[in-house]
Design an enzyme around this catalytic site. Structure first.
Site, PDB file in Angstrom:
ATOM      1  N   GLY A 142       0.744  -1.364   0.011  1.00  0.00           N
ATOM      2  CA  GLY A 142       0.083  -0.122   0.012  1.00  0.00           C
ATOM      3  C   GLY A 142       0.937   1.241  -0.090  1.00  0.00           C
ATOM      4  O   GLY A 142       0.430   2.310  -0.526  1.00  0.00           O
TER       5      GLY A 142
ATOM      6  N   GLY B  79       3.928   1.727  -1.495  1.00  0.00           N
ATOM      7  CA  GLY B  79       4.717   1.794  -2.726  1.00  0.00           C
ATOM      8  C   GLY B  79       5.444   0.536  -3.002  1.00  0.00           C
ATOM      9  O   GLY B  79       5.071  -0.706  -2.293  1.00  0.00           O
TER      10      GLY B  79
ATOM     11  N   VAL C 230       8.924  -1.931  -2.531  1.00  0.00           N
ATOM     12  CA  VAL C 230       9.997  -2.249  -1.640  1.00  0.00           C
ATOM     13  C   VAL C 230      11.066  -2.856  -2.406  1.00  0.00           C
ATOM     14  O   VAL C 230      11.034  -3.737  -3.264  1.00  0.00           O
ATOM     15  CB  VAL C 230       9.398  -3.378  -0.622  1.00  0.00           C
ATOM     16  CG1 VAL C 230      10.320  -3.351   0.423  1.00  0.00           C
ATOM     17  CG2 VAL C 230       8.062  -2.933  -0.038  1.00  0.00           C
TER      18      VAL C 230
ATOM     19  N   ASP D  51      -2.778  -2.994  11.531  1.00  0.00           N
ATOM     20  CA  ASP D  51      -2.556  -3.573  10.319  1.00  0.00           C
ATOM     21  C   ASP D  51      -1.764  -4.917  10.329  1.00  0.00           C
ATOM     22  O   ASP D  51      -1.288  -5.365   9.360  1.00  0.00           O
ATOM     23  CB  ASP D  51      -2.104  -2.758   9.057  1.00  0.00           C
ATOM     24  CG  ASP D  51      -2.567  -3.295   7.863  1.00  0.00           C
ATOM     25  OD1 ASP D  51      -3.523  -4.295   7.645  1.00  0.00           O
ATOM     26  OD2 ASP D  51      -1.968  -2.919   7.032  1.00  0.00           O
TER      27      ASP D  51
HETATM   28  N1  LIG Z   1      12.072  -5.450   5.794  1.00  0.00           N
HETATM   29  C1  LIG Z   1      11.807  -6.044   4.628  1.00  0.00           C
HETATM   30  N2  LIG Z   1      12.755  -7.258   4.179  1.00  0.00           N
HETATM   31  C2  LIG Z   1      12.273  -7.964   3.374  1.00  0.00           C
HETATM   32  N3  LIG Z   1      11.104  -7.954   2.625  1.00  0.00           N
HETATM   33  C3  LIG Z   1      10.314  -6.965   2.876  1.00  0.00           C
HETATM   34  C4  LIG Z   1      10.317  -6.135   4.056  1.00  0.00           C
HETATM   35  N4  LIG Z   1       9.601  -5.289   3.801  1.00  0.00           N
HETATM   36  C5  LIG Z   1       8.916  -5.405   3.216  1.00  0.00           C
HETATM   37  N5  LIG Z   1       9.118  -6.547   2.352  1.00  0.00           N
HETATM   38  C6  LIG Z   1       8.335  -7.316   1.331  1.00  0.00           C
HETATM   39  O1  LIG Z   1       7.681  -6.171   0.638  1.00  0.00           O
HETATM   40  C7  LIG Z   1       6.231  -6.890   0.446  1.00  0.00           C
HETATM   41  C8  LIG Z   1       5.325  -5.602   0.191  1.00  0.00           C
HETATM   42  O2  LIG Z   1       5.589  -4.950   1.742  1.00  0.00           O
HETATM   43  P1  LIG Z   1       4.655  -3.752   1.989  1.00  0.00           P
HETATM   44  O3  LIG Z   1       4.807  -3.637   3.559  1.00  0.00           O
HETATM   45  O4  LIG Z   1       4.883  -2.653   1.133  1.00  0.00           O
HETATM   46  O5  LIG Z   1       3.292  -4.336   1.509  1.00  0.00           O
HETATM   47  P2  LIG Z   1       2.103  -5.349   2.362  1.00  0.00           P
HETATM   48  O6  LIG Z   1       2.755  -5.683   3.587  1.00  0.00           O
HETATM   49  O7  LIG Z   1       1.832  -6.288   1.319  1.00  0.00           O
HETATM   50  O8  LIG Z   1       0.758  -4.600   2.421  1.00  0.00           O
HETATM   51  P3  LIG Z   1       0.720  -3.271   3.238  1.00  0.00           P
HETATM   52  O9  LIG Z   1       0.905  -2.003   2.603  1.00  0.00           O
HETATM   53  O10 LIG Z   1      -0.770  -3.128   3.859  1.00  0.00           O
HETATM   54  O11 LIG Z   1       1.434  -3.224   4.628  1.00  0.00           O
HETATM   55  C9  LIG Z   1       6.116  -7.816   1.474  1.00  0.00           C
HETATM   56  O12 LIG Z   1       5.105  -8.675   1.312  1.00  0.00           O
HETATM   57  C10 LIG Z   1       7.277  -8.322   1.839  1.00  0.00           C
HETATM   58  O13 LIG Z   1       7.464  -9.539   1.135  1.00  0.00           O
END
Ligand SMILES: Nc1ncnc2c1ncn2[C@@H]1O[C@H](COP(=O)(O)OP(=O)(O)OP(=O)(O)O)[C@@H](O)[C@H]1O
Ligand SMILES: *[C@@H]1O[C@H](CO)[C@@H](O)[C@H](O)[C@H]1NC(C)=O
Ligand SMILES: *[C@@H]1O[C@H](CO)[C@@H](O)[C@H](O)[C@H]1NC(C)=O
Ligand SMILES: *[C@@H]1O[C@H](CO)[C@@H](O)[C@H](O)[C@H]1NC(C)=O
Ligand SMILES: *[C@@H]1O[C@H](CO)[C@@H](O)[C@H](O)[C@H]1NC(C)=O
Ligand SMILES: *[C@@H]1O[C@H](CO)[C@@H](O)[C@H](O)[C@H]1NC(C)=O
Ligand SMILES: [Mg+2]
Length: 887
Positions: free
Chosen positions: A576, A578, A580, A695
């Site tokens: 949500g 952006g 990663v 969340d």
């Molecule tokens: N610190 C991290 N180390 C490794 N992978 C990560 C890390 N943070 C995020 N990710 C990966 O990036 C993906 C996207 O993370 P992000 O938190 O942006 O979205 P989300 O968790 O799917 O949804 P939301 O925006 O509701 O949190 C995650 O599903 C995870 O696999």
């Protein structure tokens, strides 16, 4: 006497020659004036009746001296026609009065005429201004060109400064455009300036300061900016500034003791009417209506004619003081020039009634949310009068000056965010639980000479400030010395007591300089390593900048470089917030970079960005994903986390087949559940402030190589106000995990997280997603389906994740039943029937096989890991002596 006779003859001859010459000269020159006057007479229509005969000095309205024309007065003669350019050849002409006719055509070339003193061209139909207009008129005293609406748009030329003796310049309704040139230092005698009814731009020039202007008529022009300069114009008698776009407050006019008429209506002036205005001795008329004035309604003496109108924003409908919080707030925004957005929203006398940027609790202002407004000015010491203030957001403005020390008196203060301003000077000594975010202030920590226009003091201490790099360097050195000692102490302590070394400690030790080595040792040997953000030497090689309050910024260039310019190949996910990306800093630290999507750079997105930084700088726990730093550079908002190499729990539960990885064992699952429970319990039980995640879901549970879990994504975390553990807020979160009361009412309590945790437990048990639209209706909502199974005996067995079955023994099954029961308990419909997170920890911890001891307080040297590392170091230093005794 022939000799004498000869001599007198010679004298006579010389005299004759001289007379001839004189006659010639006189004839020639007067012939010139005659010529010019004849041309003038010709081009006027009708020719004025008395303008006949060759003796132009006798013509009506013409004055001569020694047969030279010195003045022409054709005022109000109903003349049309044009003025020939030769008129400026009348070398002795001092006064030219052509007003109130219908003269047309170009204006004569009024330039480089050292005699002209008075020019009046009012009420004509001239249509263009000549080249070099108004230059070189060194004797000019009065110039008037009012009501010449046929003129092509023209600008007041800078060269008017040649007219150093000018006292009067009147040019209203004359089609002037552009700005007022800033030339008034050169015009020390100017008393009357009238530019009303034009289409000009810009603001009042600075050089009005200390001018002799008494009558300033600039109404209906289109000017903007402040009227601050009026305070420096002590000669003012009449000031007409109505119907412009002036903004900001009325300055202190107490120096303007001659002022009798002040017309300010129809602008967007803001702020409090200065009391001194009501006390001006000669004031007779003042018009303030149709502005956005704030504060107390002014009360003028009875003789003064006053119009206040009814669209100003006075706090009360009649004179009298405002509420103390209102007065303080107005003083605070006064230091920022009373921004007009505030005047639009701050109505009435109660700041807790929907005032923009103000958040209250129990009738007291607790948060000032002035971030991202592009405001200028300074931070007012009056902020300290808002005694209940907790959060002060001033980030992303253009504020200058220092942080007032009075703010240290605020007992409830938690966060001051002044990032991305131009704040200078020392940061006052706040108590340790106050987080001060100071990134993006180049001169912070330095004593910069105060050379702002309104508070200009000495400039001779400029030299002093240039030696101030030490102000920054010394604390940095001290900090690293302390870190080294701390690291060393801990290293010693734990090399002696190797038994408690924590197994899943972070990164491998890399070679580097000694400080770094020591800190890395802290990480490797310290029992709760995951909590400590690695902070390294900020020398040339470092990617970090450490700030007060433990904040760390990482330049966008570095992040661009380490993610290979945010390349597709480095993408590890999208959510949500952006995209990663993964990357590796120059010191080898692996990072995950969350880059905020540009479409989110609105208030909601920015709030979440801020929230995440606010929260993560306060909370550190081994079961919470550590924020290494962030980058807030214009449109680039990036969060830099520790990299979690095994991705998120969701992948391991639901996508293991596609990803070609092993499914999680039961033991791994229950361990992950406990990790999550611990992380969330920590959030809920923070001493200072309770945080609610809002969340929780498998994509926000990230795994290390040891398959231990950490909770991430605090962007939606909301701190819960003291004493009141529920408050209404906007709905955030993800469907399938929303507690019913939250979805229905938006009420948030810690039990919202407990509910989501229960859903995650169900997912862990069943390997099914919280919402699965591919399943039939009765199964698609996991909670409903699972809770129905729970009440049927033996039904859970059929719901288990098939991957768990092969290795299922009795012990595992009993463990699963306990977790299933806990899941049901956590998802109780009534929030009050759900347990606390600590209960979940208690249920789960006996189920985890390899139990790792929790370090108790004694073993952590009394370090409070709720503090950021720099704060912890500070606190540790205070207790240094007692530690050395223990060693
Ligand atoms: N610190 C991290 N180390 C490794 N992978 C990560 C890390 N943070 C995020 N990710 C990966 O990036 C993906 C996207 O993370 P992000 O938190 O942006 O979205 P989300 O968790 O799917 O949804 P939301 O925006 O509701 O949190 C995650 O599903 C995870 O696999
Ligand atoms: C010009 O003449 C008018 C009368 O025709 C007189 O009122 C005015 O004062 C004169 N102006 C000057 C500058 O002499
Ligand atoms: C001169 O201009 C002003 C401003 O537009 C206007 O009010 C006034 O009527 C004009 N005077 C004449 C005589 O046209
Ligand atoms: C703020 O407090 C100071 C010190 O108590 C006081 O002098 C000042 O008037 C107060 N300002 C406002 C606007 O209340
Ligand atoms: C901030 O204000 C300055 C000057 O008023 C202006 O130039 C700049 O564009 C503004 N920036 C934003 C983001 O509004
Ligand atoms: C920031 O403030 C300093 C003085 O403290 C000044 O010299 C500098 O020009 C300011 N920079 C900006 C970008 O306004
Ligand atoms: Mg996430």
């Amino acid at each position: 006497m022939p000799k004498e006779r000869h001599k007198s003859q010679q004298q006579q001859q010389q005299l004759l020659l001289f007379l001839i010459l004189l006659a010639f000269l006189l004839y020639h020159v007067s012939a010139d004036d005659a010529d010019v006057m004849a041309r003038l007479a010709q081009s006027l229509s009708p020719t004025p009746s008395s303008w006949t005969g060759s003796n132009f000095c006798k013509w009506q309205g013409v004055s001569c001296s020694s047969n030279k024309v010195t003045s022409i007065n054709l005022s109000s003669k109903s003349l049309s026609g044009t003025i020939p350019p030769e008129i400026t050849q009348l070398s002795d002409l001092k006064s030219l009065s052509l007003q109130r006719n219908q003269l047309s055509g170009p204006l004569p070339p009024l330039s480089n005429h050292p005699s002209l003193q008075e020019i009046n061209l009012d009420f004509n139909r001239f249509d263009s201004t000549p080249q070099h207009f108004l230059s070189g008129l060194t004797s000019l005293q009065s110039f008037s060109i009012n009501n010449n609406t046929f003129l092509q748009p023209w600008k007041i030329p800078d060269s008017l400064r040649d007219s150093t003796a000018i006292t009067t310049f009147l040019a209203s309704n004359a089609n002037i455009i552009g700005e007022i040139p800033d030339i008034f230092h050169s015009l020390p005698s100017l008393q009357n300036l009238r530019l009303s009814y034009n289409g000009m731009t810009g603001s009042l020039p600075k050089s009005f300061s200390n001018s002799a202007i008494q009558y300033l008529w600039l109404n209906n022009v289109g000017f903007s900016g402040t009227i601050e300069v009026l305070g420096n114009m002590p000669q003012l008698k009449e000031v007409w500034l109505q119907v412009n776009k002036f903004s900001g407050p009325i300055p202190d006019l107490s120096a303007c003791t001659e002022l009798s008429d002040l017309q300010l209506r129809d602008n967007t002036l803001t702020g409090v009417i200065p009391d001194s205005l009501t006390k001006l001795p000669k004031l007779q008329s003042v018009a303030l209506q149709d502005n956005k004035f704030q504060g107390p309604m002014p009360s003028f003496p009875s003789g003064v004619q006053v119009s206040l109108g009814d669209t100003n924003k006075f706090c009360n409908p009649s004179p009298g003081p405002c509420d103390p919080q209102v007065s303080s707030l107005l003083e605070i925004v006064g230091a920022m020039g009373y921004p007009v957005t505030l005047a639009d929203s701050w109505e009435g006398n109660n700041p807790c009634q929907n005032w923009k940027f103000i958040i209250c609790e129990k009738g007291s202002v607790t948060k000032l949310n002035f971030g991202k407004q592009n405001w200028t000015g300074t931070i007012s010491p009056a902020i300290a009068n808002l005694t209940e203030l907790k959060t002060l957001s001033l980030n992303d403005n253009r504020l200058v000056g220092a942080i007032p020390t009075s703010l240290t008196n605020l007992k409830q203060l938690e966060i001051i965010d002044i990032s991305n301003n131009n704040i200078s000077g020392k940061v006052p000594a706040f108590v340790s639980h106050v987080t001060v975010i100071t990134t993006g202030n180049v001169y912070i920590g330095q004593d910069v000479p105060n050379n702002y226009p309104d508070s200009s003091t000495s400039s001779h201490n400029a030299a002093k400030s240039s030696s101030s790099p030490w102000v920054v360097v010394v604390p940095v050195i001290v900090f690293f010395l302390i870190s080294s000692v701390l690291g060393f102490v801990i290293y010693r302590r734990y090399s002696n007591k190797k038994t408690i070394t924590y197994k899943w400690a972070g990164k491998g030790s890399e070679s580097g300089n000694s400080e770094k080595q020591l800190i890395v040792n802290v990480e490797n040997t310290f029992p709760i390593s995951g909590q400590v953000t690695p902070i390294r030497n900020p020398g040339e090689k470092s990617d970090y900048h450490v700030h007060d309050g433990g904040n760390v910024t990482i330049p966008v260039e570095v992040l661009r470089e380490v993610t290979n310019n945010f390349s597709e190949d480095n993408v590890i996910g999208k959510g949500g917030f952006g995209i990663v990306y993964k990357g590796k800093l120059h010191d080898g630290t692996r990072i995950a970079v969350k880059r905020m999507e540009s479409s989110l750079i609105n208030n909601k997105g920015l709030n979440e960005f801020k929230a995440e930084i606010e929260v993560l700088t306060k909370v550190r726990h081994r079961n919470l994903v550590a924020l290494h730093g962030f980058c807030n550079n214009g449109n680039e908002k990036l969060l830099v986390y520790e990299y979690m190499p095994q991705g998120c729990l969701g992948e391991h539960l639901f996508d293991w087949q596609e990803m070609g990885i092993e499914p999680l064992t039961w033991n791994q699952r229950v361990t992950i559940a406990l990790d999550v429970a611990r992380g969330v319990e920590y959030l809920h039980s923070l001493a200072q402030q309770s945080f609610i995640h809002r969340d929780l879901k498998p994509s926000n549970i990230l795994l290390g190589d040891d398959m231990r879990a950490k909770v991430s994504d605090f962007g939606l975390v909301k701190s819960s106000p003291d004493g009141d553990y529920s408050f209404e807020t906007r709905l955030a979160g993800t469907f399938g995990y929303l507690a019913p009361e939250y979805a229905a009412t938006g009420r948030v309590t810690t039990k919202v997280d407990v509910f989501a945790f229960g859903v995650i437990l169900m997912e862990i048990i069943t390997g099914r997603k919280a919402l699965d639209d591919s399943l039939p209706d009765e199964k698609c909502h996991l909670v409903t389906w699972f809770r129905r199974l729970l009440v049927q005996s033996n039904a859970i067995q059929g719901a288990l994740d098939p991957t768990l079955r092969p290795s299922m023994d009795e012990k595992t099954f009993q463990s699963i039943l306990k977790v299933a029961e806990l899941a049901g308990h956590c998802t109780a419909r009534e929030s009050c029937q759900r347990p606390d997170m600590s209960h979940a920890v208690n249920v789960l911890s006996p189920l985890v096989e390899q139990w790792t001891p929790v370090p108790d307080e004694d073993e952590s040297f009394g370090l409070d890991f709720h503090l950021s590392l720099p704060q912890a170091v500070q606190k540790w230093k205070a207790n240094e002596d007692s530690f050395s005794k223990n060693l």
